[in-house]
Design a protein around this motif. Structure first.
Motif, PDB file in Angstrom:
ATOM      1  N   THR A   1      -0.591 -23.034   9.847  1.00 48.46           N
ATOM      2  CA  THR A   1      -0.809 -24.327   9.313  1.00 48.46           C
ATOM      3  C   THR A   1      -1.473 -25.128  10.561  1.00 48.46           C
TER       4      THR A   1
ATOM      5  N   LEU B   1       0.731 -28.268  11.344  1.00 55.46           N
ATOM      6  CA  LEU B   1      -0.304 -29.241  11.007  1.00 55.46           C
ATOM      7  C   LEU B   1      -0.651 -30.521  12.105  1.00 55.46           C
TER       8      LEU B   1
ATOM      9  N   ILE C   1       5.958 -26.554   8.376  1.00 52.21           N
ATOM     10  CA  ILE C   1       4.492 -26.684   8.123  1.00 52.21           C
ATOM     11  C   ILE C   1       4.048 -27.928   8.476  1.00 52.21           C
TER      12      ILE C   1
END
Length: 243
Positions: free
Chosen positions: A178, A118, A114
């Motif tokens: 993400t 990002l 994740i």
């Protein structure tokens, strides 16, 4: 938009590229090569963080967002590490042994992807799109050996090699989602850009020092890993200079 989608997808699919090796590998992988590869990716991620993400965060927001973002990235990774089962690579010169909690390990690897997704998405939100490409490349190189290790773990659990390849590839797919999330958050809320860049740097630095470097220095391959780490840094500097 197209660039972040392509970058996030390629970065995520690097997990599958690494896992693809399992279909052709006759046996296990030596710790020497594994340590060299981990150290090389650590060097690449270090250069990407220090020479791309952190300077961009300073330029776009100054010192305060940089400090806050880095500590936030480190804090999030610390919380995840403490609460999510981690793939534990036992140090053994004869091969790699894994914990038997297969589903927990798959979930752990997926969730650990994740912040990486990002990082890629946030990097594409700055005006210089080359930053996004460089970070996507760095994360992709880190994902490749990770995908291979996950696939190898699953094969050791008596799972069919092709199924192991598919499952390992899917663990990286969350980075596409993400990545888009990070891109939209920092694109449409401008003040988040320096925080996001610093967050990405903090997350990457945590992974480098807490995971990659220690795992590459536990089997008597410290010197080889150190050389590989330096080569990784120089390789990424070369790419930054080219772009």
């Amino acid at each position: 938009m197209n660039e972040v989608l392509i970058g996030s997808t390629l970065s995520a699919l690097s997990t599958g590229i690494g896992a693809l090796i399992i279909l052709f590998l006759p046996g296990s992988v030596t710790h020497s090569w594994r340590d060299i590869l981990l150290a090389f990716t650590a060097g690449i991620m270090m250069a990407a963080s220090m020479l791309s993400l952190i300077p961009e965060a300073l330029t776009s927001g100054g010192l305060l967002p940089l400090v806050v973002g880095i500590f936030l990235g480190v804090a999030i990774l610390t919380i995840m590490e403490k609460n999510i089962p981690h793939i534990d690579l036992e140090h053994s010169k004869n091969g790699i042994e894994f914990d038997e909690k297969a589903m927990l390990i798959i979930a752990a690897i997926t969730l650990h992807n994740i912040p990486e997704g990002l990082s890629v998405g946030v990097s594409y939100s700055v005006e210089q799109s080359d930053t996004g490409n460089l970070i996507a490349f760095a994360i992709g190189l880190q994902n490749a050996p990770e995908g291979f290790l996950v696939a190898l773990f699953l094969v050791n659990q008596k799972i069919n090699r092709f199924k192991a390849f598919i499952i390992a590839t899917l663990t990286g797919a969350i980075e596409i989602v993400t990545g888009l999330l990070g891109f939209y958050l920092t694109t449409y809320v401008d003040f988040l850009v320096p925080y996001g860049l610093a967050f990405a740097a903090g997350a990457m630095l945590f992974i480098i020092y807490k995971e990659l470097i220690p795992e590459s220095h536990g089997d008597g391959n410290e010197r080889k890993a150190t050389y590989s780490f330096i080569v990784g840094i120089l390789f990424m500097i070369m790419l930054i200079d080219m772009f």
